[in-house]
Scaffold this motif. Sequence first.
Motif, mmCIF file in Angstrom:
data_model
loop_
_atom_site.group_PDB
_atom_site.id
_atom_site.type_symbol
_atom_site.label_atom_id
_atom_site.label_comp_id
_atom_site.label_asym_id
_atom_site.label_seq_id
_atom_site.Cartn_x
_atom_site.Cartn_y
_atom_site.Cartn_z
ATOM 1 N N SER A 112 -8.742 -1.847 -1.998
ATOM 2 C CA SER A 112 -7.606 -0.469 -2.157
ATOM 3 C C SER A 112 -7.254 -1.037 -2.507
ATOM 4 O O SER A 112 -5.811 -0.568 -3.126
ATOM 5 C CB SER A 112 -8.644 -0.216 -1.055
ATOM 6 N N LEU A 113 -6.146 -2.382 -1.709
ATOM 7 C CA LEU A 113 -4.725 -2.508 -1.401
ATOM 8 C C LEU A 113 -4.357 -3.516 -2.527
ATOM 9 O O LEU A 113 -3.278 -3.327 -3.652
ATOM 10 C CB LEU A 113 -4.353 -3.115 -0.213
ATOM 11 N N ARG A 114 -5.584 -4.045 -3.669
ATOM 12 C CA ARG A 114 -4.960 -4.955 -5.105
ATOM 13 C C ARG A 114 -5.370 -3.731 -5.552
ATOM 14 O O ARG A 114 -4.577 -3.783 -6.678
ATOM 15 C CB ARG A 114 -6.442 -6.026 -4.618
ATOM 16 N N GLY A 115 -5.734 -2.604 -5.875
ATOM 17 C CA GLY A 115 -5.739 -1.651 -6.958
ATOM 18 C C GLY A 115 -4.369 -1.365 -7.174
ATOM 19 O O GLY A 115 -3.892 -1.281 -8.164
ATOM 20 N N LEU A 116 -2.808 -1.491 -6.242
ATOM 21 C CA LEU A 116 -1.958 -1.156 -6.126
ATOM 22 C C LEU A 116 -1.162 -1.666 -7.295
ATOM 23 O O LEU A 116 -0.343 -1.424 -8.140
ATOM 24 C CB LEU A 116 -1.198 -0.995 -5.332
ATOM 25 N N GLY A 117 -1.415 -3.342 -7.791
ATOM 26 C CA GLY A 117 -1.107 -3.832 -8.884
ATOM 27 C C GLY A 117 -1.207 -3.355 -10.209
ATOM 28 O O GLY A 117 -0.631 -3.586 -10.604
ATOM 29 N N ALA A 118 -2.068 -2.351 -10.122
ATOM 30 C CA ALA A 118 -2.275 -1.369 -11.074
ATOM 31 C C ALA A 118 -1.124 -1.271 -11.737
ATOM 32 O O ALA A 118 -0.712 -1.415 -12.488
ATOM 33 C CB ALA A 118 -3.899 -1.238 -11.544
ATOM 34 N N VAL A 119 -0.394 -0.111 -10.377
ATOM 35 C CA VAL A 119 0.579 0.548 -10.811
ATOM 36 C C VAL A 119 1.988 -1.105 -10.733
ATOM 37 O O VAL A 119 2.655 0.011 -11.920
ATOM 38 C CB VAL A 119 0.699 1.164 -9.752
ATOM 39 N N ASP A 120 2.165 -1.139 -9.881
ATOM 40 C CA ASP A 120 2.960 -1.946 -9.950
ATOM 41 C C ASP A 120 2.912 -3.337 -9.626
ATOM 42 O O ASP A 120 2.120 -4.237 -8.396
ATOM 43 C CB ASP A 120 3.919 -1.787 -8.910
ATOM 44 N N THR A 121 2.685 -4.986 -11.066
ATOM 45 C CA THR A 121 2.133 -5.709 -11.171
ATOM 46 C C THR A 121 3.282 -6.440 -9.533
ATOM 47 O O THR A 121 2.856 -8.046 -9.929
ATOM 48 C CB THR A 121 2.693 -5.789 -12.119
ATOM 49 N N SER A 122 4.270 -6.257 -9.607
ATOM 50 C CA SER A 122 4.812 -7.061 -8.221
ATOM 51 C C SER A 122 3.977 -7.257 -6.539
ATOM 52 O O SER A 122 4.320 -7.828 -5.807
ATOM 53 C CB SER A 122 6.458 -6.538 -8.766
ATOM 54 N N LEU A 123 3.151 -6.127 -6.630
ATOM 55 C CA LEU A 123 2.052 -5.147 -5.703
ATOM 56 C C LEU A 123 1.039 -6.479 -5.427
ATOM 57 O O LEU A 123 0.475 -6.685 -6.580
ATOM 58 C CB LEU A 123 1.794 -4.405 -5.480
ATOM 59 N N SER A 124 0.684 -7.765 -4.577
ATOM 60 C CA SER A 124 -0.600 -8.293 -4.155
ATOM 61 C C SER A 124 -0.813 -8.092 -3.054
ATOM 62 O O SER A 124 -0.207 -7.475 -2.425
ATOM 63 C CB SER A 124 -0.231 -9.575 -5.096
ATOM 64 N N ARG A 156 -3.485 -8.386 3.910
ATOM 65 C CA ARG A 156 -1.297 -8.710 4.010
ATOM 66 C C ARG A 156 -0.639 -7.888 2.676
ATOM 67 O O ARG A 156 -1.839 -8.539 1.063
ATOM 68 C CB ARG A 156 -1.087 -10.340 3.504
ATOM 69 N N LEU A 157 0.343 -7.396 2.669
ATOM 70 C CA LEU A 157 0.473 -6.486 1.482
ATOM 71 C C LEU A 157 2.073 -8.152 1.073
ATOM 72 O O LEU A 157 2.498 -7.936 1.734
ATOM 73 C CB LEU A 157 0.766 -5.563 1.895
ATOM 74 N N HIS A 158 1.975 -7.959 -0.516
ATOM 75 C CA HIS A 158 2.759 -8.541 -0.710
ATOM 76 C C HIS A 158 3.732 -7.816 -1.907
ATOM 77 O O HIS A 158 3.225 -7.183 -3.275
ATOM 78 C CB HIS A 158 2.619 -9.983 -1.360
ATOM 79 N N LEU A 159 4.884 -8.528 -1.820
ATOM 80 C CA LEU A 159 5.632 -7.691 -2.942
ATOM 81 C C LEU A 159 6.835 -8.241 -3.412
ATOM 82 O O LEU A 159 7.291 -9.388 -3.136
ATOM 83 C CB LEU A 159 7.204 -6.156 -2.460
ATOM 84 N N GLY A 160 5.802 -9.084 -4.674
ATOM 85 C CA GLY A 160 6.766 -10.294 -5.160
ATOM 86 C C GLY A 160 6.463 -11.314 -4.645
ATOM 87 O O GLY A 160 5.692 -11.690 -4.165
ATOM 88 N N ALA A 161 6.896 -12.154 -4.353
ATOM 89 C CA ALA A 161 6.809 -13.139 -2.811
ATOM 90 C C ALA A 161 6.923 -13.384 -1.490
ATOM 91 O O ALA A 161 6.428 -14.032 -1.131
ATOM 92 C CB ALA A 161 7.850 -14.916 -3.856
ATOM 93 N N GLY A 162 7.507 -12.251 -1.594
ATOM 94 C CA GLY A 162 7.293 -11.247 -0.192
ATOM 95 C C GLY A 162 6.688 -10.970 0.321
ATOM 96 O O GLY A 162 6.032 -10.393 0.312
ATOM 97 N N LEU A 163 6.807 -11.052 1.734
ATOM 98 C CA LEU A 163 5.486 -10.122 2.858
ATOM 99 C C LEU A 163 5.964 -9.113 2.858
ATOM 100 O O LEU A 163 7.296 -9.399 3.500
ATOM 101 C CB LEU A 163 4.811 -11.325 4.303
ATOM 102 N N LEU A 164 5.170 -8.425 2.272
ATOM 103 C CA LEU A 164 5.966 -7.037 2.822
ATOM 104 C C LEU A 164 5.765 -6.289 4.412
ATOM 105 O O LEU A 164 5.632 -5.529 4.740
ATOM 106 C CB LEU A 164 5.139 -5.272 1.103
#
Length: 506
Positions: free
Chosen positions: A52-64, A73-81
């Motif tokens: 579910s959390l990985r699905g957000l990357g389909a809207v914002d590719t910087s999220l993983s 863990r939720l990441h924004l770019g190289a950083g831990l969000l």
Amino acid sequence: MLAAPLAPLAALAQAETGFSRSLTRVVLREAFEAIIDRHLEVAAPEELALWSLRGLGAVDTSLSADVQGGLLRLHLGAGLLAEAPLPSSALSAQTRPGAAAHGAAEQLADTLAQLYAQAWASSPPLRRAGMERVIQAGFDEVFNHLDPYSRYITAEEAWNARQRRVGQSGLGLRVASGPRGSVVVAALEAEGEARRAGLREGDTLLAIDGIPVSARRITQAAELLEGPPDTPVRLSLRRGGQRLNVVLRRPSEVLRSLRAEVLDGILWARISVFSAVTTEQLSEALNNAFAAPVPPRGVVLDLRGNRGGILAQAMGVADAFLGGGMVAQSAGRHPEAQRIWEAGGTDLARGRPVVVLVDGRTASAAEIVAAALGDRGRAVVVGSATLGKGLIQIVVPLPNGAEVLISWSRVLAPLGWPVQGLGVIPALCTSLGLEAAQQALQQLGQGVSPMQPVLSRARRARAPVPASEVVALRAACPPAEERDLDQQAARALIDSPAAYRTALSP
């Protein structure tokens, strides 16, 4: 616990405008509870959370997202969000009925709602996309891992789908999911039967012909509203604190899903879709044909291009050719997913030869009919391998007006093999061309069935069938679209009792 947010709390509150954490939480909870409790396959809560959390990357590719040390863990770019504990693996038992599914879904919803809120606050692309798209993206990734037919349907799409599947009876009303699992009258036609009878938009529909209805079984409401032309239907309603009973009459003209005619002593019956009156139409055609001074010497049931429809009607069509015994069965993890359909009528074709035509577009309920008549030795299936859609979905309405469709059972033919993936393999194949079909007919006339080894192997298959086995079996008669050769082969079988008997052997 969540890691320290990267944005100040004031900025977070401002960025969350347009995002409701409480609504997101309840939507996720109800959907995941249904998935955990009812989906055909077991999915661990920790896997559902990560997907579910990985699905957000389909809207914002910087999220993983990833899992490390028991933390989601939720990441924004190289950083831990942000990060949060994974849902407890103690709730990952093979069977999660009732309270266990509810507890797992509560944990999932709590964790993901917090992480979704953090992602929303930190991601301009998510905010531009909107809350509905964000929730959809999460579910899309979840269902990518489960099966081809389970899916999330947005509120707008759900509304449009309800218009197509509910209230198509000509009664002049549309119904939809209402508060707390209710079914409500959503719209009335200006000159429709329902408005003339005094119904109002917002009325709560309690029962149809004495059968209670609910939003969780809204497709059942569709089937109950539909019915034979010029027949009454009794609605039980609630309007405020008042209970009402109203009788409406269905229109006298309905779309026919069956075309039937007798040509050269054969009844040709083509069913394009299984509608609410298909069984009645077929029964009428069979009764009329066999009441004639010279009854047909055989029946061709043409299901080519038929994508399915109302499951109960498919069972009724199969029943029209069977005097008793199993039509189909379904199997799933949830107790209510286990079901057996039995024929209880009379063979309206009076034992005459029956040929079922199928092609690569024959799907779902149409495959069930072909499988039932083939397995029971009542008909010879002719054509090509069918689509192979043998999963049954339930519709779960969600608090945001959206829905999830969840595959909760698989259809098994009378001999126990699964329709899903495998499809129905014909006893006489036409997709290999004219020469191969002619050779097969000649062999059948000599008492040899060239497809028998493949059919025996397919009927021994049990779910889940390995992909390599599915490919090998279907390659024996590859899917193809309908062709004139199908009818020629059907006629040849009916004209040759010896070939028909050989092909009929299950």
